[in-house]
Design a protein around this motif. Structure first.
Motif, mmCIF file in Angstrom:
data_model
loop_
_atom_site.group_PDB
_atom_site.id
_atom_site.type_symbol
_atom_site.label_atom_id
_atom_site.label_comp_id
_atom_site.label_asym_id
_atom_site.label_seq_id
_atom_site.Cartn_x
_atom_site.Cartn_y
_atom_site.Cartn_z
ATOM 1 N N LEU A 67 63.840 23.972 86.559
ATOM 2 C CA LEU A 67 63.929 24.534 85.206
ATOM 3 C C LEU A 67 64.412 23.501 84.194
ATOM 4 O O LEU A 67 63.960 23.489 83.059
ATOM 5 N N ARG A 68 65.323 22.616 84.631
ATOM 6 C CA ARG A 68 65.865 21.592 83.727
ATOM 7 C C ARG A 68 64.769 20.665 83.195
ATOM 8 O O ARG A 68 64.889 20.112 82.113
ATOM 9 N N ASP A 121 67.085 25.599 89.673
ATOM 10 C CA ASP A 121 67.668 25.024 88.451
ATOM 11 C C ASP A 121 67.130 23.627 88.153
ATOM 12 O O ASP A 121 66.861 23.293 87.001
ATOM 13 N N PHE A 169 60.931 25.784 78.175
ATOM 14 C CA PHE A 169 60.742 27.182 78.582
ATOM 15 C C PHE A 169 60.357 28.069 77.394
ATOM 16 O O PHE A 169 60.891 27.912 76.291
ATOM 17 N N LYS A 174 56.854 32.333 80.845
ATOM 18 C CA LYS A 174 57.109 33.582 81.572
ATOM 19 C C LYS A 174 56.752 34.761 80.671
ATOM 20 O O LYS A 174 56.645 34.610 79.459
ATOM 21 N N GLU A 225 63.155 33.772 91.389
ATOM 22 C CA GLU A 225 63.928 32.839 90.559
ATOM 23 C C GLU A 225 63.467 31.423 90.888
ATOM 24 O O GLU A 225 63.279 31.085 92.055
ATOM 25 N N CYS A 275 61.672 21.467 82.541
ATOM 26 C CA CYS A 275 60.611 22.172 81.803
ATOM 27 C C CYS A 275 61.090 22.555 80.401
ATOM 28 O O CYS A 275 62.280 22.713 80.162
ATOM 29 N N LEU A 286 56.925 25.836 80.757
ATOM 30 C CA LEU A 286 57.037 26.981 81.667
ATOM 31 C C LEU A 286 56.942 28.257 80.847
ATOM 32 O O LEU A 286 57.772 28.505 79.974
ATOM 33 N N SER A 293 54.657 31.933 85.216
ATOM 34 C CA SER A 293 55.442 32.664 86.208
ATOM 35 C C SER A 293 55.544 34.123 85.773
ATOM 36 O O SER A 293 55.759 34.410 84.598
ATOM 37 N N ASN A 353 57.873 35.981 87.015
ATOM 38 C CA ASN A 353 59.273 36.320 87.289
ATOM 39 C C ASN A 353 59.473 37.041 88.615
ATOM 40 O O ASN A 353 60.421 37.803 88.775
#
Length: 289
Positions: A171-172, A168, A176, A34, A165, A174, A32, A160, A162
Protein backbone atom coordinates in the motif's frame (compact mmCIF):
# COMPACT_ATOMS: atom_id res chain seq x y z
CA UNK A 1 0.56 11.68 -26.59
CA UNK A 2 -1.22 13.49 -23.77
CA UNK A 3 -0.11 12.53 -20.28
CA UNK A 4 -3.12 13.92 -18.44
CA UNK A 5 -6.45 12.22 -17.92
CA UNK A 6 -9.53 14.43 -18.19
CA UNK A 7 -12.17 11.71 -18.59
CA UNK A 8 -13.62 10.64 -21.95
CA UNK A 9 -16.89 10.92 -23.84
CA UNK A 10 -17.82 7.41 -22.65
CA UNK A 11 -16.70 7.64 -19.02
CA UNK A 12 -17.93 10.11 -16.42
CA UNK A 13 -14.96 10.72 -14.12
CA UNK A 14 -15.40 12.79 -10.96
CA UNK A 15 -12.84 15.53 -10.28
CA UNK A 16 -11.22 13.59 -7.42
CA UNK A 17 -10.79 10.53 -9.66
CA UNK A 18 -9.10 12.64 -12.37
CA UNK A 19 -6.78 14.08 -9.71
CA UNK A 20 -5.90 10.56 -8.49
CA UNK A 21 -5.11 9.26 -12.00
CA UNK A 22 -2.93 12.25 -12.83
CA UNK A 23 -1.15 12.14 -9.44
CA UNK A 24 -0.26 8.46 -9.97
CA UNK A 25 1.06 9.25 -13.48
CA UNK A 26 3.12 12.20 -12.17
CA UNK A 27 4.52 10.20 -9.22
CA UNK A 28 5.11 7.14 -11.45
CA UNK A 29 3.44 4.97 -8.84
CA UNK A 30 0.79 2.29 -9.29
CA UNK A 31 -2.75 3.64 -8.85
CA UNK A 32 -4.70 1.38 -6.48
CA UNK A 33 -8.43 1.71 -7.12
CA UNK A 34 -10.95 0.31 -4.64
CA UNK A 35 -14.72 0.48 -4.62
CA UNK A 36 -17.71 -1.82 -4.55
CA UNK A 37 -18.23 -4.03 -7.64
CA UNK A 38 -19.91 -2.27 -10.57
CA UNK A 39 -18.47 1.21 -9.92
CA UNK A 40 -16.34 1.21 -13.09
CA UNK A 41 -12.89 0.32 -11.73
CA UNK A 42 -11.90 -1.96 -14.62
CA UNK A 43 -13.44 0.33 -17.24
CA UNK A 44 -11.34 3.19 -15.84
CA UNK A 45 -8.13 1.53 -17.09
CA UNK A 46 -9.63 1.13 -20.58
CA UNK A 47 -10.63 4.80 -20.64
CA UNK A 48 -7.27 6.03 -19.28
CA UNK A 49 -5.52 4.07 -22.05
CA UNK A 50 -7.88 5.58 -24.63
CA UNK A 51 -7.39 9.12 -23.29
CA UNK A 52 -3.59 8.78 -23.25
CA UNK A 53 -3.50 7.07 -26.65
CA UNK A 54 -1.71 4.15 -25.00
CA UNK A 55 -2.01 0.38 -25.50
CA UNK A 56 -3.84 -1.45 -22.68
CA UNK A 57 -2.34 -4.64 -21.25
CA UNK A 58 -4.73 -6.48 -18.91
CA UNK A 59 -3.75 -9.06 -16.32
CA UNK A 60 -6.89 -10.62 -14.81
CA UNK A 61 -6.04 -12.10 -11.40
CA UNK A 62 -7.61 -15.36 -10.20
CA UNK A 63 -7.30 -17.22 -6.89
CA UNK A 64 -4.65 -19.50 -8.46
CA UNK A 65 -2.55 -16.71 -10.04
CA UNK A 66 1.07 -16.50 -8.92
CA UNK A 67 3.13 -13.29 -9.18
CA UNK A 68 5.80 -15.09 -11.23
CA UNK A 69 3.22 -15.68 -14.00
CA UNK A 70 3.21 -11.93 -14.59
CA UNK A 71 6.92 -12.15 -15.40
CA UNK A 72 7.15 -15.41 -17.37
CA UNK A 73 6.51 -19.15 -17.22
CA UNK A 74 9.11 -21.76 -18.15
CA UNK A 75 7.66 -25.01 -19.52
CA UNK A 76 10.27 -27.56 -18.42
CA UNK A 77 7.90 -30.51 -18.91
CA UNK A 78 7.36 -29.84 -22.64
CA UNK A 79 11.08 -29.24 -23.12
CA UNK A 80 11.92 -32.58 -21.49
CA UNK A 81 9.36 -34.37 -23.66
CA UNK A 82 10.68 -32.69 -26.80
CA UNK A 83 14.25 -33.67 -25.91
CA UNK A 84 13.16 -37.31 -25.58
CA UNK A 85 11.60 -37.04 -29.04
CA UNK A 86 14.76 -35.48 -30.48
CA UNK A 87 13.02 -32.20 -31.33
CA UNK A 88 15.41 -29.49 -32.58
CA UNK A 89 13.52 -26.81 -30.62
CA UNK A 90 15.10 -27.94 -27.34
CA UNK A 91 18.38 -26.26 -28.29
CA UNK A 92 16.76 -22.84 -27.81
CA UNK A 93 15.34 -22.41 -24.30
CA UNK A 94 13.32 -19.35 -25.39
CA UNK A 95 10.95 -21.73 -27.21
CA UNK A 96 9.74 -22.83 -23.78
CA UNK A 97 9.36 -19.44 -22.13
CA UNK A 98 5.91 -17.85 -22.12
CA UNK A 99 6.10 -14.10 -21.55
CA UNK A 100 3.84 -12.66 -18.86
CA UNK A 101 1.94 -9.38 -18.76
CA UNK A 102 4.74 -7.49 -16.96
CA UNK A 103 7.25 -8.66 -19.57
CA UNK A 104 4.83 -7.46 -22.26
CA UNK A 105 4.42 -4.08 -20.52
CA UNK A 106 8.16 -3.62 -19.86
CA UNK A 107 9.14 -4.31 -23.47
CA UNK A 108 6.40 -2.19 -25.07
CA UNK A 109 7.78 0.40 -27.52
CA UNK A 110 5.29 3.01 -26.32
CA UNK A 111 4.20 3.66 -22.75
CA UNK A 112 1.34 1.22 -22.03
CA UNK A 113 -1.35 1.16 -19.37
CA UNK A 114 -1.01 -2.06 -17.36
CA UNK A 115 -4.20 -3.13 -15.56
CA UNK A 116 -3.73 -5.63 -12.72
CA UNK A 117 -7.39 -6.48 -12.21
CA UNK A 118 -8.83 -7.71 -8.87
CA UNK A 119 -5.51 -8.16 -7.06
CA UNK A 120 -7.36 -9.18 -3.87
CA UNK A 121 -8.50 -12.42 -5.54
CA UNK A 122 -4.98 -13.86 -5.29
CA UNK A 123 -3.06 -15.30 -2.37
CA UNK A 124 -2.10 -12.79 0.37
CA UNK A 125 1.58 -13.07 -0.64
CA UNK A 126 0.86 -12.08 -4.25
CA UNK A 127 1.15 -8.26 -3.82
CA UNK A 128 4.40 -8.59 -1.81
CA UNK A 129 5.85 -10.90 -4.45
CA UNK A 130 5.40 -8.13 -7.04
CA UNK A 131 6.93 -5.32 -4.97
CA UNK A 132 10.50 -5.57 -6.23
CA UNK A 133 9.56 -5.80 -9.91
CA UNK A 134 7.12 -2.87 -9.67
CA UNK A 135 9.72 -0.80 -7.78
CA UNK A 136 12.73 -1.51 -9.96
CA UNK A 137 10.83 -1.99 -13.22
CA UNK A 138 13.03 -4.96 -14.07
CA UNK A 139 13.37 -8.69 -13.43
CA UNK A 140 15.86 -11.46 -14.16
CA UNK A 141 15.14 -14.50 -16.37
CA UNK A 142 17.21 -17.35 -14.88
CA UNK A 143 16.81 -19.71 -17.84
CA UNK A 144 18.34 -17.27 -20.35
CA UNK A 145 20.45 -15.12 -18.01
CA UNK A 146 18.88 -11.89 -19.30
CA UNK A 147 17.44 -8.94 -17.40
CA UNK A 148 14.14 -7.56 -18.71
CA UNK A 149 14.09 -3.83 -17.94
CA UNK A 150 11.23 -1.44 -18.66
CA UNK A 151 12.00 0.74 -21.68
CA UNK A 152 9.32 3.18 -20.55
CA UNK A 153 7.62 3.03 -17.18
CA UNK A 154 4.04 1.83 -17.72
CA UNK A 155 1.03 3.53 -16.14
CA UNK A 156 -0.08 0.84 -13.67
CA UNK A 157 -3.69 0.62 -12.47
CA UNK A 158 -4.51 -1.99 -9.83
CA UNK A 159 -8.11 -2.75 -8.85
CA UNK A 160 -9.40 -4.34 -5.65
CA UNK A 161 -12.91 -5.23 -4.47
CA UNK A 162 -11.73 -5.15 -0.85
CA UNK A 163 -12.17 -8.92 -0.44
CA UNK A 164 -8.80 -9.12 1.36
CA UNK A 165 -6.62 -6.60 3.19
CA UNK A 166 -3.53 -5.74 1.15
CA UNK A 167 -0.09 -5.69 2.85
CA UNK A 168 1.14 -2.34 4.24
CA UNK A 169 4.42 -2.49 2.30
CA UNK A 170 2.44 -2.79 -0.92
CA UNK A 171 0.00 0.00 0.00
CA UNK A 172 2.88 2.38 0.78
CA UNK A 173 4.08 2.13 -2.82
CA UNK A 174 0.69 2.92 -4.38
CA UNK A 175 -1.34 6.08 -4.86
CA UNK A 176 -4.76 5.14 -3.46
CA UNK A 177 -8.24 6.15 -4.55
CA UNK A 178 -11.62 4.84 -3.41
CA UNK A 179 -14.39 5.25 -5.99
CA UNK A 180 -17.37 6.30 -3.92
CA UNK A 181 -20.76 5.13 -5.06
CA UNK A 182 -22.08 7.84 -7.42
CA UNK A 183 -24.50 10.45 -6.09
CA UNK A 184 -27.78 10.77 -8.01
CA UNK A 185 -26.43 13.72 -10.04
CA UNK A 186 -23.33 11.82 -11.20
CA UNK A 187 -25.46 8.74 -11.87
CA UNK A 188 -27.74 10.88 -14.06
CA UNK A 189 -24.67 11.91 -16.11
CA UNK A 190 -23.59 8.24 -16.43
CA UNK A 191 -27.07 7.27 -17.65
CA UNK A 192 -27.08 10.17 -20.16
CA UNK A 193 -23.73 9.00 -21.58
CA UNK A 194 -25.03 5.44 -22.08
CA UNK A 195 -28.58 6.25 -23.19
CA UNK A 196 -28.61 9.75 -24.69
CA UNK A 197 -32.24 9.65 -25.86
CA UNK A 198 -33.82 8.09 -22.76
CA UNK A 199 -36.96 9.66 -21.29
CA UNK A 200 -35.93 11.76 -18.31
CA UNK A 201 -39.13 11.03 -16.38
CA UNK A 202 -38.38 7.29 -16.62
CA UNK A 203 -34.81 7.91 -15.39
CA UNK A 204 -36.05 10.03 -12.47
CA UNK A 205 -38.45 7.30 -11.28
CA UNK A 206 -35.93 4.51 -11.89
CA UNK A 207 -33.20 6.35 -9.95
CA UNK A 208 -35.57 6.96 -7.04
CA UNK A 209 -36.42 3.24 -6.83
CA UNK A 210 -32.77 2.24 -7.33
CA UNK A 211 -31.45 4.41 -4.47
CA UNK A 212 -34.36 3.35 -2.22
CA UNK A 213 -33.45 -0.30 -2.84
CA UNK A 214 -29.80 0.36 -1.94
CA UNK A 215 -30.92 1.81 1.43
CA UNK A 216 -32.81 -1.32 2.51
CA UNK A 217 -31.09 -2.84 5.57
CA UNK A 218 -29.98 -6.45 5.28
CA UNK A 219 -29.28 -6.49 1.53
CA UNK A 220 -26.59 -9.04 0.71
CA UNK A 221 -25.61 -7.33 -2.55
CA UNK A 222 -26.64 -3.75 -3.24
CA UNK A 223 -27.47 -3.10 -6.91
CA UNK A 224 -24.58 -1.33 -8.65
CA UNK A 225 -24.16 1.15 -11.51
CA UNK A 226 -23.82 -1.58 -14.14
CA UNK A 227 -27.00 -3.25 -12.88
CA UNK A 228 -28.92 0.04 -13.00
CA UNK A 229 -27.85 0.47 -16.64
CA UNK A 230 -29.00 -3.09 -17.46
CA UNK A 231 -32.33 -2.41 -15.74
CA UNK A 232 -32.89 0.85 -17.64
CA UNK A 233 -32.11 -0.91 -20.91
CA UNK A 234 -34.74 -3.56 -20.14
CA UNK A 235 -37.30 -0.92 -19.12
CA UNK A 236 -36.77 0.71 -22.55
CA UNK A 237 -36.85 -2.59 -24.47
CA UNK A 238 -40.08 -3.64 -22.74
CA UNK A 239 -41.42 -0.08 -23.17
CA UNK A 240 -42.32 0.20 -19.51
CA UNK A 241 -43.74 3.62 -18.77
CA UNK A 242 -42.59 5.78 -15.87
CA UNK A 243 -46.20 5.72 -14.61
CA UNK A 244 -45.73 2.02 -13.72
CA UNK A 245 -42.73 2.96 -11.58
CA UNK A 246 -44.25 6.12 -10.12
CA UNK A 247 -44.85 6.18 -6.38
CA UNK A 248 -43.91 2.51 -6.03
CA UNK A 249 -41.98 1.98 -2.84
CA UNK A 250 -39.68 -1.01 -3.47
CA UNK A 251 -40.26 -2.19 0.11
CA UNK A 252 -43.99 -2.51 -0.64
CA UNK A 253 -43.97 -3.77 -4.21
CA UNK A 254 -41.05 -5.33 -6.08
CA UNK A 255 -40.26 -3.28 -9.21
CA UNK A 256 -40.71 -4.82 -12.69
CA UNK A 257 -37.72 -6.75 -14.14
CA UNK A 258 -36.08 -6.74 -10.71
CA UNK A 259 -33.85 -9.66 -11.81
CA UNK A 260 -31.52 -7.05 -13.34
CA UNK A 261 -31.06 -5.43 -9.91
CA UNK A 262 -31.27 -8.27 -7.37
CA UNK A 263 -28.70 -11.00 -7.95
CA UNK A 264 -29.36 -13.60 -5.24
CA UNK A 265 -32.39 -15.34 -3.77
CA UNK A 266 -31.86 -13.94 -0.23
CA UNK A 267 -32.31 -10.37 -1.51
CA UNK A 268 -35.36 -11.31 -3.61
CA UNK A 269 -36.89 -13.01 -0.53
CA UNK A 270 -36.10 -9.94 1.59
CA UNK A 271 -38.08 -7.67 -0.75
CA UNK A 272 -40.90 -10.23 -1.08
CA UNK A 273 -41.15 -10.37 2.71
CA UNK A 274 -41.18 -6.57 3.01
CA UNK A 275 -43.87 -6.34 0.33
CA UNK A 276 -45.91 -9.04 2.09
CA UNK A 277 -45.66 -7.23 5.43
CA UNK A 278 -46.61 -3.93 3.78
CA UNK A 279 -49.71 -5.57 2.26
CA UNK A 280 -50.70 -7.06 5.62
CA UNK A 281 -50.34 -3.69 7.31
CA UNK A 282 -52.32 -2.10 4.51
CA UNK A 283 -55.15 -4.61 5.01
CA UNK A 284 -55.30 -3.75 8.72
CA UNK A 285 -53.61 -6.86 10.11
CA UNK A 286 -51.40 -6.08 13.07
CA UNK A 287 -47.95 -7.71 13.36
CA UNK A 288 -48.12 -10.91 15.36
CA UNK A 289 -51.71 -11.67 14.33
Amino acid sequence: MSQRFEGTDNYVATDDLKVAVNAAIALQRPLLIKGEPGTGKTVLAEEVAKALGAPLITWHIKSTTKASQGLYEYDAVTRLRDSQLGDERVKDVTNYIKKGKLWEAFTSDVRPVLLIDEIDKADIEFPNDLLQELDRMEFFVYETGETIKAQVRPVIIITSNNEKELPDAFLRRCFFHYIRFPEAETMQSIVDVHYPGIKQKLVAEALRIFYDMRKVPGLKKKPSTSELLDWLKLLMVEDIDEAILKEKDPTKLIPPLHGALLKNEQDVHLFERLAFLARREGSGARPGQ
